[in-house]
Design a protein around this motif. Structure first.
Motif, PDB file in Angstrom:
ATOM      1  N   THR A   1       0.828  -1.189   0.000  1.00  0.00           N
ATOM      2  CA  THR A   1       0.000   0.000   0.000  1.00  0.00           C
ATOM      3  C   THR A   1       0.869   1.247   0.000  1.00  0.00           C
ATOM      4  OG1 THR A   1      -1.444  -1.233   1.464  1.00  0.00           O
ATOM      5  CG2 THR A   1      -1.945   1.086   1.149  1.00  0.00           C
ATOM      6  N   GLY A   2       0.595   2.131  -0.913  1.00  0.00           N
ATOM      7  CA  GLY A   2       1.219   3.438  -0.845  1.00  0.00           C
ATOM      8  C   GLY A   2       0.362   4.345   0.002  1.00  0.00           C
ATOM      9  N   TYR A   3       0.977   5.262   0.750  1.00  0.00           N
ATOM     10  CA  TYR A   3       0.137   6.205   1.490  1.00  0.00           C
ATOM     11  C   TYR A   3       0.790   7.566   1.568  1.00  0.00           C
ATOM     12  CZ  TYR A   3       3.099   4.887   5.481  1.00  0.00           C
ATOM     13  OH  TYR A   3       4.150   4.636   6.298  1.00  0.00           O
TER      14      TYR A   3
ATOM     15  N   LYS B   1       0.329  10.769   4.147  1.00  0.00           N
ATOM     16  CA  LYS B   1      -0.418  11.260   5.303  1.00  0.00           C
ATOM     17  C   LYS B   1      -0.694  12.756   5.200  1.00  0.00           C
ATOM     18  CE  LYS B   1       0.408   7.620   8.465  1.00  0.00           C
ATOM     19  NZ  LYS B   1       0.978   7.095   9.687  1.00  0.00           N
TER      20      LYS B   1
ATOM     21  N   ALA C   1       3.564   0.706   2.625  1.00  0.00           N
ATOM     22  CA  ALA C   1       3.426  -0.324   3.647  1.00  0.00           C
ATOM     23  C   ALA C   1       3.360  -1.679   2.975  1.00  0.00           C
ATOM     24  CB  ALA C   1       2.169  -0.095   4.470  1.00  0.00           C
TER      25      ALA C   1
ATOM     26  N   PHE D   1       0.919   7.246  -6.783  1.00  0.00           N
ATOM     27  CA  PHE D   1       1.682   8.085  -5.855  1.00  0.00           C
ATOM     28  C   PHE D   1       2.958   8.650  -6.460  1.00  0.00           C
ATOM     29  CE2 PHE D   1      -0.932   5.736  -2.936  1.00  0.00           C
ATOM     30  CZ  PHE D   1      -1.245   6.688  -1.996  1.00  0.00           C
TER      31      PHE D   1
ATOM     32  N   LEU E   1      -3.366  10.048  -5.955  1.00  0.00           N
ATOM     33  CA  LEU E   1      -3.623   9.781  -4.539  1.00  0.00           C
ATOM     34  C   LEU E   1      -2.721  10.606  -3.629  1.00  0.00           C
ATOM     35  CD1 LEU E   1      -4.536   6.011  -4.190  1.00  0.00           C
ATOM     36  CD2 LEU E   1      -5.977   8.002  -4.057  1.00  0.00           C
ATOM     37  N   ARG E   2      -1.819  11.410  -4.183  1.00  0.00           N
ATOM     38  CA  ARG E   2      -1.070  12.333  -3.334  1.00  0.00           C
ATOM     39  C   ARG E   2      -2.033  13.413  -2.848  1.00  0.00           C
ATOM     40  NH1 ARG E   2       4.879  13.832  -5.622  1.00  0.00           N
ATOM     41  NH2 ARG E   2       5.651  11.706  -5.914  1.00  0.00           N
ATOM     42  N   LYS E   3      -1.794  13.845  -1.604  1.00  0.00           N
ATOM     43  CA  LYS E   3      -2.724  14.820  -1.051  1.00  0.00           C
ATOM     44  C   LYS E   3      -2.608  16.169  -1.745  1.00  0.00           C
ATOM     45  CE  LYS E   3      -4.409  12.213   2.305  1.00  0.00           C
ATOM     46  NZ  LYS E   3      -5.719  11.606   2.219  1.00  0.00           N
TER      47      LYS E   3
ATOM     48  N   LYS F   1      -9.588   6.884  -4.221  1.00  0.00           N
ATOM     49  CA  LYS F   1      -9.636   8.345  -4.080  1.00  0.00           C
ATOM     50  C   LYS F   1     -10.976   8.757  -3.482  1.00  0.00           C
ATOM     51  CE  LYS F   1      -7.887  12.496  -5.041  1.00  0.00           C
ATOM     52  NZ  LYS F   1      -6.694  12.963  -4.306  1.00  0.00           N
TER      53      LYS F   1
ATOM     54  N   GLU G   1     -11.367   8.653   0.302  1.00  0.00           N
ATOM     55  CA  GLU G   1     -10.806   9.717   1.129  1.00  0.00           C
ATOM     56  C   GLU G   1     -11.795  10.858   1.326  1.00  0.00           C
ATOM     57  OE1 GLU G   1      -7.106  10.789  -0.640  1.00  0.00           O
ATOM     58  OE2 GLU G   1      -6.338   8.738  -0.532  1.00  0.00           O
TER      59      GLU G   1
ATOM     60  N   TYR H   1      -6.567  -2.303   3.636  1.00  0.00           N
ATOM     61  CA  TYR H   1      -5.578  -1.618   4.443  1.00  0.00           C
ATOM     62  C   TYR H   1      -6.129  -0.224   4.676  1.00  0.00           C
ATOM     63  CZ  TYR H   1      -1.050  -0.075   6.172  1.00  0.00           C
ATOM     64  OH  TYR H   1      -0.035   0.394   6.954  1.00  0.00           O
TER      65      TYR H   1
ATOM     66  N   ILE I   1      -5.946   3.370   6.781  1.00  0.00           N
ATOM     67  CA  ILE I   1      -5.272   4.270   7.700  1.00  0.00           C
ATOM     68  C   ILE I   1      -6.308   5.297   8.122  1.00  0.00           C
ATOM     69  CG2 ILE I   1      -3.369   5.879   8.031  1.00  0.00           C
ATOM     70  CD1 ILE I   1      -1.903   4.536   5.804  1.00  0.00           C
TER      71      ILE I   1
ATOM     72  N   MET J   1      -8.089   8.194   6.041  1.00  0.00           N
ATOM     73  CA  MET J   1      -7.041   8.929   5.330  1.00  0.00           C
ATOM     74  C   MET J   1      -6.635   8.158   4.083  1.00  0.00           C
ATOM     75  SD  MET J   1      -3.344   9.953   6.723  1.00  0.00           S
ATOM     76  CE  MET J   1      -3.860  11.453   7.475  1.00  0.00           C
ATOM     77  N   ARG J   2      -6.668   6.855   4.179  1.00  0.00           N
ATOM     78  CA  ARG J   2      -6.277   6.047   3.022  1.00  0.00           C
ATOM     79  C   ARG J   2      -6.980   4.702   3.139  1.00  0.00           C
ATOM     80  NH1 ARG J   2      -5.121   4.062  -1.412  1.00  0.00           N
ATOM     81  NH2 ARG J   2      -3.164   3.065  -1.955  1.00  0.00           N
TER      82      ARG J   2
ATOM     83  N   LYS K   1      -6.866   1.165   1.057  1.00  0.00           N
ATOM     84  CA  LYS K   1      -6.337   0.395  -0.065  1.00  0.00           C
ATOM     85  C   LYS K   1      -7.088  -0.927  -0.096  1.00  0.00           C
ATOM     86  CE  LYS K   1      -3.372  -2.172  -2.538  1.00  0.00           C
ATOM     87  NZ  LYS K   1      -2.840  -2.022  -3.862  1.00  0.00           N
TER      88      LYS K   1
END
Lengths: 157, 365, 379
Positions: free
Chosen positions: A51-53, A55, A64, A110, A134-136, C58, C61, C326, C328, C336-337, C339
């Protein structure tokens, strides 16, 4: 498991704040990954999820990795955080083939580059899409092939 | 056995000048051609309806039930939706005819007609009853096989000219398949020719009237009959041998780029071929226009005659058509190499052995 | 001319690139396969996905946890109950709440009915892929009865939004247990009918046995799960190995491929695992329907889902394999996320590994045996 890593690869892993996972430096990731796969006490043969995240708070992007061992029946989560501007992580697609498409997906959404990936290109979005959704801090492009992209989000929330 | 054209010529022409006999010949040929064309068209319409109902029956469905003729709808009855295929035909004929930009247009326009001509020409030699054949060749079986194999040229042209990879695959598969399966068909018919001593359909049926029907003639003839039916299904590109069309693999095979009228010609020829294969099976192996009661030694004079012959031959043919549909809605599809394997390593050796054995059998009995 | 023909370099042959899809009868949706072929033999396959990408992650979120549930329906639309359930379980893990036992049982019943429905589509469309049309209509006919049951429970036939975080939307209707038992009595003999028309058909066996063999090592390495992994002989089913909900109370077996018709892990095995799994699901359903306790299905439904910071990876055995969420949590009412680890995504990625070297027809059979749903792959 922490002790095991202290023996095999000192200073490679640190436990995260919430205590559920290990943090690994991007540079040492390949080394750690090989230990995870090959160490007879670990034998993580299956990569469950990748998983890419983002924050959104500080300037880091994270990935992750959720591992699972089918023979030993234990699990592990590894987190790697890299800076937003030079996001690059060594690819593990040659160790766990499952990572192949998942890394492409994270790259796609990402913009994290996986060095050493056999065929790193966009997977879900079109090849000529701009930005990493998906980047903020993502901002949608205005036009895609001369088609306007609707941006009115008033009713979304 | 006299042919339709001969009888018509006799009907029109008293022995007169050469010019008028030419005219009467043309008239006779045109009439015969129209009749064959009508049979093919009607056959396609009826067969499509029949196929839809048969498949519906096998699949726990009702099939067409909404479209009727003159308010004669049927609904959920077994004859429901009787106007469906007519409506479909009209739809196909008025549909836009699409030729892809990059296609070889001349060949693409020509291909359906070549396929059509093949089945049309074949029909000329196929007997529909005693004394009811458009042209009675003394080499009838040979002619039917030769004319039938022209169709493969049209299929290759259609596949090639469409400039579509799926079509090309379909065409090549079809060429390989049809050419291969002509051999077991030929060999199994050869067995009958050896026994009856003639290539003429009339003579073959006459032999069966005198002795017994071919499929119970000898064990070898029965095997030949089975080989013929299997190879016939393959020859008409129907499941489980429908690899040239292979809906789930090649979209529609060599017909992928065709639509409307041209496509309906393909369809018509396909069903005409099904009918031809079935009629020949019933003529050669099942006694053609002979009444099945004759097997049991029961002879009713009122059950014989050309019209009853037509009835018997069509009942037998319809049975074969039904068997083909039964296959289609039951079996999965073979793979292309398995298809070739089945033809060259199973059917042909058996057919060849059959010919040897039947020759010995003929010498002994 | 004669000299020219002696020069064999003129007779060179090339690979043909065949573009299968995104519109093709056998790609089960909008998958595109770039196939390099040498004649009929496939030398390389490149699956190209993303034609059905609807930005599920997306969207998540921007949505509250409760609002995400209907979106999970639309990922795997053939096993929507499983997806609801998987997401609800993941959020409940984050919340740390206890679910009433009746709700657990209802979820198991729904999940198993959905598994049967999904496998029916898989079996039927696999029949279509190898050219048999009738099995498809038979399986769809029986799936219709399951959809009727779902409609009876929650009003929807395909996309249910039935399983909520902390509960389910409605309690079971009065006659539901009787009707489900009736369905099971009707359904069990039907499986034998599918076996007659398809499973043990000689042509079908010829087409699928020994074709596209997936070895257990490769399967695990590629992250294959569900019937695809079990078809390779790996005894791995999350319902048994990591029991969630109340699966540990039921007596059932894990269906694994045993190479009955060819080698272990061939296309036939992957297909047959689904047939056996349907039987096992019937077994579970009978036990669950007999044991189901009473209670309030809304007892544990939170007024508002608001989760403190934290993350969870939760696995769930859906009809197609392991669904992972997954999540978060960002301390708000929105995640927040999120997956979604989609099982068909991983199962599809193994296609190029096992289908190369086979014929075009085999590629379609192998693809059919992987049982992909594009809505879930592209999300």
């Amino acid at each position: 498991m922490v002790e095991l890593f202290e023996v095999r690869c000192p200073g490679c892993v640190t436990v995260t704040e919430d205590g559920n996972a290990f943090n690994v430096q991007a540079e040492k990731w390949l080394e750690v990954a090989k230990i995870l796969r090959e160490d007879p006490d670990l034998t993580f043969d299956s990569l469950m999820c990748l998983t890419g995240y983002d924050k959104g708070t500080d300037d880091v992007l994270g990935v992750a990795y959720n591992f699972h061992s089918m023979s030993k029946l234990h699990k592990l989560e590894i987190r790697i955080e890299v800076s937003r501007d030079s996001a690059e992580i060594p690819s593990i697609a040659n160790i766990w083939r499952a990572a192949d498409w998942h890394e492409r997906e994270v790259y796609d959404l990402f913009g994290i580059t996986f060095s050493g990936h056999p065929d790193l290109k966009r997977i879900l979005l079109p090849d000529d899409w701009e930005g990493y959704p998906l980047r903020k801090d993502y901002e949608t492009q205005d036009y895609y092939h001369d088609m306007p992209i609707p941006k009115d989000k008033t009713d979304w929330e | 056995m006299t042919s339709v054209i001969d009888s018509m010529l006799k009907l029109f022409g008293s022995p007169q000048a050469a010019g008028s006999s030419a005219v009467s010949l043309i008239v006779a040929v045109v009439i015969a051609g129209l009749v064959v064309f009508t049979i093919m068209a009607v056959m396609a319409i009826v067969a499509v309806y029949f196929e839809r109902k048969v498949s519906a029956f096998m699949q726990d469905r009702i099939g067409p039930m909404e479209v009727g003729i003159f308010g004669f709808k049927g609904g959920k009855q077994f004859w429901g939706g009787i106007g469906q295929t007519l409506a479909d035909t009209v739809k196909l004929l008025v549909k836009e005819d699409i030729l892809p930009k990059e296609a070889d247009k001349k060949l693409m326009i020509m291909a359906p007609f070549i396929i059509f001509i093949a089945s049309f020409l074949t029909f000329i030699g196929v007997p529909l009853s005693e004394n009811l054949v458009v042209s009675d060749f003394n080499i009838g079986i040979f002619y039917v096989m030769a004319a039938g194999s022209i169709g493969v040229i049209g299929i290759i042209l259609a596949g090639w000219s469409s400039n579509n990879k799926w079509s090309l695959y379909g065409a090549l598969r079809s060429a390989a398949q049809i050419i291969s399966y002509e051999i077991p068909i030929g060999l199994s018919l050869m067995l009958v020719v050896i026994v009856a001593g003639s290539l003429n359909f009339g003579d073959i049926v006459a032999w069966q009237a005198e002795h017994r029907w071919f499929f119970i003639h000898s064990p070898f003839a029965f095997v030949a009959f089975i080989i013929y039916v299997i190879a016939g299904v393959a020859e008409t590109n129907r499941t489980p041998f429908d690899i040239p069309e292979a809906e789930s693999e090649l979209v529609a095979g060599w017909m992928t780029e065709y639509s409307g009228f041209r496509w309906s010609i393909f369809f018509m020829s396909e069903y005409a071929n099904v009918l031809i294969i079935s009629i020949i099976a019933s003529v050669v192996f099942l006694g053609g226009w002979l009444s099945p009661l004759a097997i049991f030694g029961v002879h009713f004079t009122w059950l014989e005659g050309p019209l009853w012959g037509l009835f018997w031959i069509f009942s037998k043919a319809v049975f074969f058509v039904f068997v083909m549909m039964w296959f289609r809605w039951t079996f999965p599809r073979l793979r292309v190499d398995q298809l070739m394997y089945f033809c060259w390593k199973v059917l042909i050796p058996f057919a060849l052995a059959n010919i040897i054995f039947i020759s010995v059998w003929e010498l002994i009995f | 001319m004669a000299e020219q023909l002696k020069d064999f370099s003129l007779l060179h042959s090339d690979e043909m690139v065949l573009n299968m899809g995104p519109q093709h009868p056998s790609t089960h949706g909008v998958l595109r396969l770039k196939i390099h072929t040498d004649g009929e033999i496939v030398s390389r396959i490149e699956p190209i996905i993303g034609y059905l990408h609807r930005c599920f992650e997306k969207h998540c979120e921007y949505l509250t946890y409760e609002q995400i549930v209907p979106f999970t329906d639309r990922t795997d639309y053939l096993a929507a109950m499983n997806m609801n359930d998987a997401f609800a379980i993941a959020v409940e893990k984050l919340l740390g709440i206890e679910i009433p036992e009746r709700v657990q049982y209802i979820r198991v019943i729904m999940a198993e009915l959905q598994r049967i429905a999904s496998h029916l589509v898989a079996v039927g469309t696999f029949g279509l892929d190898v050219g048999g049309i009738t099995p498809f209509t038979w399986t769809i006919r029986d799936r219709e009865r399951i959809l009727d049951l779902f409609e009876y429970v929650c009003g929807a036939r395909l996309l249910y939004n039935y399983i909520w975080v902390g509960g389910v939307s409605h309690d079971l209707p009065e006659q539901f247990i009787r009707r489900t038992l009736e369905f099971l009595d009707y359904f069990e003999p039907q499986i034998d009918e599918y076996n007659q028309i398809l499973t043990y058909n000689k042509i079908f066996i010829e087409r699928t046995a020994d074709v596209g063999t997936l070895t257990p090592e490769v399967a695990v390495n590629y992250g294959c799960t569900g019937p695809v992994l079990r078809g390779s002989g790996v005894k791995w089913d999350l319902r048994k190995t990591e029991p969630y909900a109340v699966y540990d109370k039921f007596d059932f077996d894990i269906a694994v491929g045993d190479g009955r018709m060819g080698t272990v892990g061939d296309t036939w095995d992957r297909y047959f695992v689904r047939i056996v799994e349907m039987k096992e699901s019937v077994k579970i359903l009978r036990q669950a329907l007999a044991q189901i306790p009473g209670g309030d299905v809304h007892a544990a439904v939170p007024k508002k889902v608001r989760i403190k910071e934290g993350s969870v990876y939760s696995r769930y055995e859906s009809a197609r394999g392991e669904v992972g969420f997954y999540i978060i949590a960002g301390g708000k009412d929105k995640p927040m996320r999120v997956k979604m680890r989609s099982p068909a995504f991983c199962n599809l990625s193994v296609l190029s590994e096992i289908a190369e070297g086979w014929m075009i027809s085999d590629v379609i059979a192998i693809l059919g045996s992987l049982d992909i749903v594009l809505g879930e792959i592209d999300r």
